[in-house]
Design a protein around this motif. Sequence first.
Motif, PDB file in Angstrom:
ATOM      1  N   ALA A   1       0.722  -1.287   0.098  1.00 18.22           N
ATOM      2  CA  ALA A   1      -0.028   0.191   0.008  1.00 18.22           C
ATOM      3  C   ALA A   1       0.744   1.314   0.091  1.00 18.22           C
ATOM      4  N   ASP A   2       2.291   1.142   0.286  1.00 16.27           N
ATOM      5  CA  ASP A   2       3.096   2.431   0.305  1.00 16.27           C
ATOM      6  C   ASP A   2       3.326   3.008  -1.075  1.00 16.27           C
ATOM      7  N   PRO A   3       2.872   4.096  -1.655  1.00 15.09           N
ATOM      8  CA  PRO A   3       2.910   4.556  -2.833  1.00 15.09           C
ATOM      9  C   PRO A   3       4.476   4.846  -3.032  1.00 15.09           C
ATOM     10  N   LEU A   4       5.223   5.009  -2.199  1.00 20.01           N
ATOM     11  CA  LEU A   4       6.751   5.398  -2.518  1.00 20.01           C
ATOM     12  C   LEU A   4       7.492   4.113  -2.617  1.00 20.01           C
ATOM     13  N   VAL A   5       6.829   2.821  -2.403  1.00 17.91           N
ATOM     14  CA  VAL A   5       7.820   1.651  -2.352  1.00 17.91           C
ATOM     15  C   VAL A   5       7.066   0.846  -3.501  1.00 17.91           C
TER      16      VAL A   5
END
Length: 251
Positions: free
Chosen positions: A146-150
């Motif tokens: 869910a992490d948009p930066l990963v």
Amino acid sequence: MIIASTPADAEAAETIRNHHAELAGHLSALTDAMLAATERGTAFGPDPGADFDAARKAAVDFLTEILLPHATAEEARLYPAAARADRARPLIESMIAVHRTIADLTDQIRTETSPVRAAAAGRAAQVLFEAHLADENDRVLPIVAADPLVSLADIADDELLGRHAVDARACNCDPDAEEPVLDVRPIPHPIRHATVFGALEAVPAGASMVLVAPHDPVPLLHQLRDRTSGRISVEYLERGPEAWRLRLTRI
């Protein structure tokens, strides 16, 4: 279902979950083989003999060559991504501690002179690993996906995704030994088939396992025939209504 920031991450998460199920199924079958060999030895004498040695070796080889390298890959690639979230850091520390415990249990299986104690260590590793996977599937993977930066798809290497053969770690046990039984009814449906794949890969050629399912597993049987190039025979032992029991034999 895992909510991911991209379709690629959702696919990677599902692939990892399925690989986890295969690992769990494989370890379950190998542990059952150790326990069965121990029980036969207890019944007929103090030494389970070569059959237990073969089962122990298969379990240790699987743990050291497949499962623990997967754990190492998680610590190198998956866990740092999850630990970006402050709330996940205590969880990640506990996950790493479980890896260390499984490694210790692997050493105990390898070195324990008592077959009963070695088999007990194997069962302990299996139970611990299954609980560990529940946390990984339900808590760690959703955080990363869910992490948009990963990008989970980018950090997931072949080790995490399970892109290697594990059937070489089948137990070189007596094909006439007691059949392991895999009851998939309590296993969540999304990972049920993968669990069976892993368990069957631990069964040596010429030997069988018994599958207990909540329905006639026709789609699963088609998948198994595809995965084994048809080198599997199926015998129905029970046809419902509450359970279907099938003997799966590797040819």
